[in-house]
Design an enzyme around this catalytic site. Structure first.
Site, PDB file in Angstrom:
ATOM      1  N   PHE A 138       2.820  -3.819 -12.777  1.00 27.21           N
ATOM      2  CA  PHE A 138       3.121  -4.973 -11.925  1.00 27.21           C
ATOM      3  C   PHE A 138       1.864  -5.585 -11.313  1.00 27.21           C
ATOM      4  O   PHE A 138       1.844  -6.755 -10.967  1.00 27.21           O
ATOM      5  CB  PHE A 138       4.090  -4.581 -10.791  1.00 27.21           C
ATOM      6  CG  PHE A 138       3.544  -3.511  -9.884  1.00 27.21           C
ATOM      7  CD1 PHE A 138       3.702  -2.178 -10.188  1.00 27.21           C
ATOM      8  CD2 PHE A 138       2.851  -3.847  -8.723  1.00 27.21           C
ATOM      9  CE1 PHE A 138       3.186  -1.192  -9.358  1.00 27.21           C
ATOM     10  CE2 PHE A 138       2.336  -2.869  -7.891  1.00 27.21           C
ATOM     11  CZ  PHE A 138       2.504  -1.530  -8.208  1.00 27.21           C
ATOM     12  N   ARG A 172       9.547  -6.427  -6.046  1.00 27.24           N
ATOM     13  CA  ARG A 172       9.759  -4.990  -5.808  1.00 27.24           C
ATOM     14  C   ARG A 172      11.066  -4.629  -6.512  1.00 27.24           C
ATOM     15  O   ARG A 172      12.114  -4.473  -5.914  1.00 27.24           O
ATOM     16  CB  ARG A 172       9.860  -4.693  -4.306  1.00 27.24           C
ATOM     17  CG  ARG A 172       8.577  -4.923  -3.550  1.00 27.24           C
ATOM     18  CD  ARG A 172       7.553  -3.811  -3.602  1.00 27.24           C
ATOM     19  NE  ARG A 172       6.759  -3.685  -4.790  1.00 27.24           N
ATOM     20  CZ  ARG A 172       5.600  -3.025  -4.843  1.00 27.24           C
ATOM     21  NH1 ARG A 172       5.087  -2.465  -3.777  1.00 27.24           N
ATOM     22  NH2 ARG A 172       4.949  -2.900  -5.968  1.00 27.24           N
ATOM     23  N   ASP A 187       4.399  10.504   4.888  1.00 25.66           N
ATOM     24  CA  ASP A 187       3.623   9.300   4.595  1.00 25.66           C
ATOM     25  C   ASP A 187       3.807   8.370   5.788  1.00 25.66           C
ATOM     26  O   ASP A 187       4.873   7.784   5.990  1.00 25.66           O
ATOM     27  CB  ASP A 187       4.101   8.642   3.300  1.00 25.66           C
ATOM     28  CG  ASP A 187       3.348   7.339   2.982  1.00 25.66           C
ATOM     29  OD1 ASP A 187       2.687   6.797   3.879  1.00 25.66           O
ATOM     30  OD2 ASP A 187       3.442   6.863   1.831  1.00 25.66           O
ATOM     31  N   TYR A 211     -24.524   8.463   8.054  1.00 24.89           N
ATOM     32  CA  TYR A 211     -23.845   9.064   6.897  1.00 24.89           C
ATOM     33  C   TYR A 211     -23.041  10.281   7.352  1.00 24.89           C
ATOM     34  O   TYR A 211     -21.893  10.460   6.979  1.00 24.89           O
ATOM     35  CB  TYR A 211     -24.881   9.477   5.850  1.00 24.89           C
ATOM     36  CG  TYR A 211     -24.267   9.955   4.554  1.00 24.89           C
ATOM     37  CD1 TYR A 211     -24.027   9.049   3.520  1.00 24.89           C
ATOM     38  CD2 TYR A 211     -23.916  11.290   4.361  1.00 24.89           C
ATOM     39  CE1 TYR A 211     -23.446   9.467   2.336  1.00 24.89           C
ATOM     40  CE2 TYR A 211     -23.344  11.710   3.186  1.00 24.89           C
ATOM     41  CZ  TYR A 211     -23.107  10.799   2.165  1.00 24.89           C
ATOM     42  OH  TYR A 211     -22.535  11.220   0.999  1.00 24.89           O
ATOM     43  N   LYS A 215      -2.385  -0.425   6.765  1.00 24.20           N
ATOM     44  CA  LYS A 215      -1.147  -0.755   7.479  1.00 24.20           C
ATOM     45  C   LYS A 215      -1.214  -0.129   8.873  1.00 24.20           C
ATOM     46  O   LYS A 215      -1.264  -0.828   9.867  1.00 24.20           O
ATOM     47  CB  LYS A 215       0.062  -0.209   6.702  1.00 24.20           C
ATOM     48  CG  LYS A 215       0.310  -0.906   5.367  1.00 24.20           C
ATOM     49  CD  LYS A 215       1.531  -0.347   4.699  1.00 24.20           C
ATOM     50  CE  LYS A 215       1.744  -0.845   3.291  1.00 24.20           C
ATOM     51  NZ  LYS A 215       2.243  -2.205   3.180  1.00 24.20           N
ATOM     52  N   PHE A 224       7.109   5.870  -3.658  1.00 27.93           N
ATOM     53  CA  PHE A 224       6.270   4.680  -3.556  1.00 27.93           C
ATOM     54  C   PHE A 224       5.439   4.613  -4.839  1.00 27.93           C
ATOM     55  O   PHE A 224       5.062   5.653  -5.396  1.00 27.93           O
ATOM     56  CB  PHE A 224       5.378   4.692  -2.301  1.00 27.93           C
ATOM     57  CG  PHE A 224       4.614   3.395  -2.191  1.00 27.93           C
ATOM     58  CD1 PHE A 224       5.285   2.226  -1.906  1.00 27.93           C
ATOM     59  CD2 PHE A 224       3.261   3.347  -2.451  1.00 27.93           C
ATOM     60  CE1 PHE A 224       4.611   1.006  -1.879  1.00 27.93           C
ATOM     61  CE2 PHE A 224       2.579   2.134  -2.419  1.00 27.93           C
ATOM     62  CZ  PHE A 224       3.254   0.963  -2.133  1.00 27.93           C
ATOM     63  N   THR A 225       5.144   3.390  -5.287  1.00 24.48           N
ATOM     64  CA  THR A 225       4.516   3.190  -6.613  1.00 24.48           C
ATOM     65  C   THR A 225       3.277   4.063  -6.845  1.00 24.48           C
ATOM     66  O   THR A 225       3.197   4.795  -7.834  1.00 24.48           O
ATOM     67  CB  THR A 225       4.107   1.715  -6.784  1.00 24.48           C
ATOM     68  OG1 THR A 225       3.356   1.319  -5.630  1.00 24.48           O
ATOM     69  CG2 THR A 225       5.331   0.819  -6.911  1.00 24.48           C
TER      70      THR A 225
HETATM   71  N1  F0G Z   1       2.315   4.630   1.094  1.00 27.31           N
HETATM   72  C1  F0G Z   1       3.029   3.551   1.447  1.00 27.31           C
HETATM   73  C2  F0G Z   1       4.356   3.708   2.106  1.00 27.31           C
HETATM   74  C3  F0G Z   1       2.513   2.270   1.200  1.00 27.31           C
HETATM   75  O1  F0G Z   1       3.228   1.194   1.551  1.00 27.31           O
HETATM   76  C4  F0G Z   1       1.238   2.142   0.586  1.00 27.31           C
HETATM   77  C5  F0G Z   1       0.693   0.829   0.267  1.00 27.31           C
HETATM   78  C6  F0G Z   1       0.543   3.305   0.234  1.00 27.31           C
HETATM   79  C7  F0G Z   1       1.120   4.539   0.513  1.00 27.31           C
HETATM   80  C8  F0G Z   1      -0.794   3.241  -0.437  1.00 27.31           C
HETATM   81  O2  F0G Z   1      -1.758   2.856   0.473  1.00 27.31           O
HETATM   82  O3  F0G Z   1      -2.582   0.641  -0.401  1.00 27.31           O
HETATM   83  O4  F0G Z   1      -3.912   1.966   1.267  1.00 27.31           O
HETATM   84  O5  F0G Z   1      -3.709   2.736  -1.064  1.00 27.31           O
HETATM   85  N2  F0G Z   1       1.366  -0.235   0.262  1.00 27.31           N
HETATM   86  C9  F0G Z   1       0.855  -1.571  -0.017  1.00 27.31           C
HETATM   87  C10 F0G Z   1       1.976  -2.583   0.022  1.00 27.31           C
HETATM   88  C11 F0G Z   1       0.060  -1.656  -1.273  1.00 27.31           C
HETATM   89  O6  F0G Z   1       1.694  -3.753  -0.248  1.00 27.31           O
HETATM   90  O7  F0G Z   1       3.110  -2.247   0.351  1.00 27.31           O
HETATM   91  P1  F0G Z   1      -3.056   2.006   0.044  1.00 27.31           P
END
Ligand code: F0G
Length: 482
Positions: free
Chosen positions: A455, A389, A223, A80, A266, A132-133
Site C-alpha cells: 500500500f 485502510r 503498543d 553522541y 504520535k 498493525f501493518t
Molecule cells: N503502532 C501503531 C499503532 C501505529 O499507528 C504506528 C504507525 C506504528 C506502530 C509504527 O510507528 O510509524 O513510528 O514506525 N502508524 C502510522 C499511521 C504510520 O499513519 O497510522 P512508526
C-alpha cells in the site's frame, strides 16, 4: 478542550490553544487534482504534498508543536553519548510509566523490528487485539504468526460499544491452552487500535488480559503509539475512572504491561520512538540491537532536538485540557457525517474519522479496493488526502492468495492542533457531495504491486473511466469553483 456550557444548547469543540505560526495552503482546480492523482498511480501515499489541500493521510510526525516544545528544542544537548537531553526524556518516561529502563529507537517500527527479532521464532504465535501493518510485517518476516482476538464488536461498522479494541478474554485463555505459553512470543495490546478505526480498549480488559498472561508467564507488550486517545476514552467512558487523572490511568496501564513501545511520531508529538520496561532481563535481551540498527543507547537514531520536543510533548499528553483536542474534533467530524447519512465507523474513535467504504461504495467489489477508490475519489472531490485502510493495506498469503480485510476504511486523520473546524466542515461538505454522486465511482486494479507493504508505493488504475465522469459531474455541479 474546555468544558464550557453553550447558551444555544448546541456544542462545538473549543480549542484551548491559539495558532501563532501558519502555513499557506493551495487548493488546485479539479482538473489538476486529476492530473496529480493519475501521476500518483491512484495511491494517495504517492501524491506530492504541494498538490494536497488538507493532508489527512496520517497524524504521524505531523502534529503541531507547541511553543514549549519549540523552546525546548533550542536547549538540546548534542552529545553522541550521555546527553542531558536523553536523561530528560528518560526521566519523563520514568515519571509517566514508572518503568526503569528505556531503549530509544528512530521510530515505532524500529521497536517492532527489535521485539520481533528477539522474541519471535519460526512457528511462534503473537496474539493481539488487532494487527498493525508494520508490526505484522516484522512478525511474519521472521516466521511468526499473528492471531487477532478482538471481540466481534471490534469489526462491526456501527456500534455503541465504548471499547471496540477489547479482546475476547475467553479466547486469550484458549490460545494459551491450545498453543502453549512456550510458543507464544508475547501478547500485544494496541492502544487506540489503529486499523479498526482508532478504537480504545478498557482498563478492565487490559487488566484481565494481563492477569492471564502473568499466570502463564507470557509477556504483555503494550503498543502505546495511540495511547493519548485511549487514555482520554478510559477517562470519559469507563465507569469508575471518571475522577482519575489521565496520569493515574497511564500508570495503571503500565502496571499491566511488561514492555511498552511507542511511535513518538504520535505519542509525544515529535519524531522518534522507543521501548520501555521495568524488567532487567528484557532490557538485556533487547539492548544489543539498538546500537546495531538504531544508534547509540542515548539517542537510538533520534535527533536531540526531537528528543527534547518529545519530552515536553509527553507532558502535554497528560494535560487534561490538551488530550481531548483530537477526540473531540473527530467526534464532531463523525457525527456530522453520520447526520448526512454517510456510513462511518461508530462510536467515534481517536486518530481520525473513518468512513466505511464498503457501505459508501457498496457497488464496488472488495477485490477492486473500494477504500483505495474512495481515497482517490475524495481527493478528486476536495483536495483532501486520506489513507486507504482496507484490503490494499493487507499482505498476500505466502501462496499468493489475497485475504480480504475485515473492514474497508477510508481514514481521514486529524493531526493534533493542525486543522480548524471550518476546514473540517469543508471536508464534510465535499464528502457529502461525493456520497450523493457515489454511483459514478468504480474500483481500482494494480498496475504495479510490490510484495511487501504494497500500500505504501504500489501503483493502480481505475477500472473503467469513472475518474473523468466524476470530474465532469464536479464541473456541472460546482461551476468554476475550486
Ligand atoms: N503502532 C501503531 C499503532 C501505529 O499507528 C504506528 C504507525 C506504528 C506502530 C509504527 O510507528 O510509524 O513510528 O514506525 N502508524 C502510522 C499511521 C504510520 O499513519 O497510522 P512508526
Amino acid at each position: 478542550m474546555a468544558k464550557v456550557a453553550y447558551y444555544s444548547g448546541e456544542t462545538f469543540p473549543l480549542e484551548m490553544h491559539k495558532v501563532r505560526i501558519i502555513q499557506k495552503l493551495t487548493l488546485l482546480p479539479v482538473e489538476e487534482r486529476l492530473r496529480a492523482i493519475e501521476g500518483a498511480g491512484y495511491n494517495t501515499f504517492l501524491l506530492e504534498n504541494r498538490d494536497v489541500f488538507l493532508d489527512m493521510l496520517t497524524d504521524s510526525g505531523v502534529n503541531a508543536m507547541s511553543d514549549r516544545q519549540q523552546a525546548a528544542m533550542l536547549v538540546a544537548d548534542d552529545a553522541y553519548a550521555g546527553s542531558e537531553t536523553f536523561t530528560r526524556l528518560h526521566d519523563k518516561l520514568r515519571e509517566i510509566f514508572a518503568m526503569e529502563y528505556f531503549l530509544p529507537t528512530h521510530q515505532g517500527r524500529a521497536a517492532e523490528h527489535i521485539l520481533s527479532r528477539v522474541y519471535v521464532r519460526p512457528g511462534s504465535v503473537v496474539p493481539m487485539n488487532y494487527h498493525f501493518t508494520t508490526m505484522k510485517a516484522h512478525i511474519t518476516a521472521v516466521g511468526g504468526e499473528v492471531v487477532e482476538l478482538v471481540g466481534e464488536e471490534g469489526v462491526a461498522v456501527t456500534s455503541s460499544h465504548p471499547f471496540k479494541g477489547n479482546v475476547n478474554v475467553n479466547q486469550v485463555r484458549e490460545i494459551i491452552d491450545e498453543r502453549g505459553a512456550e510458543n507464544i512470543a508475547f501478547f500485544r495490546m494496541e492502544a487506540g487500535t489503529n486499523l479498526i478505526g482508532g478504537q480504545p480498549f478498557s482498563l478492565e480488559n487490559l487488566r484481565a488480559v494481563s492477569d492471564l498472561c502473568r499466570s502463564a508467564g507470557v509477556y504483555l507488550v503494550l503498543d502505546a503509539s495511540l495511547l493519548a486517545d485511549n487514555l482520554h476514552f478510559i477517562k470519559v467512558r469507563e465507569p469508575g475512572c471518571e475522577d482519575w487523572s489521565v496520569a493515574k490511568i497511564c500508570l495503571e496501564m503500565a502496571k499491566c504491561s511488561d514492555i511498552i513501545y511507542f511511535s513518538a511520531r504520535k505519542l509525544g508529538f515529535g519524531r522518534g520512538g522507543g521501548i520501555v520496561t521495568n524488567n532487567p532481563d528484557i532490557y538485556t535481551d533487547l539492548r544489543s540491537l539498538v546500537p546495531m540498527y538504531e544508534g547509540f543507547l542515548t539517542y537510538g537514531g533520534m535527533s536531540v532536538r526531537e528528543m527534547e520536543a518529545i519530552t515536553v510533548g509527553l507532558d502535554e499528553t497528560l494535560d487534561e485540557d490538551m488530550i481531548n483536542q483530537g477526540p473531540l474534533f473527530i467526534e464532531h467530524f463523525v457525527h456530522e457525517m453520520e447526520r448526512r447519512g454517510i456510513p462511518v465507523i461508530t462510536p467515534p474513535g481517536g486518530l481520525g474519522a473513518h468512513i466505511d467504504a464498503k457501505g459508501f461504495l457498496d457497488h464496488v467489489d472488495q477485490r477492486q479496493y473500494p477504500s483505495g477508490a474512495l481515497a482517490s475519489a475524495v481527493y478528486l472531490a476536495s483536495g483532501v488526502r486520506g489513507m486507504e485502510r482496507g484490503t490494499m493495506s493487507e499482505q498476500r498469503e505466502p501462496d499468493g492468495t489475497e485475504p480480504l480485510s475485515h473492514m474497508e476504511l477510508l481514514r481521514l486523520a486529524l493531526p493534533r492542533r493542525v486543522f480548524t473546524l471550518s476546514q473540517v466542515q469543508y471536508a464534510i461538505d465535499r464528502i457529502h457531495w461525493l456520497y450523493d454522486r457515489r454511483r459514478i465511482v468504480g474500483g481500482l486494479e494494480w498496475v504495479e504491486e510490490p510484495e511487501i507493504l504494497r500500500f505504501f508505493y504500489g501503483r493502480l488504475r481505475p477500472v473503467g473511466d469513472w475518474q473523468h465522469a466524476l470530474v465532469d459531474k464536479f464541473r456541472e455541479d460546482f461551476g468554476d469553483s475550486l
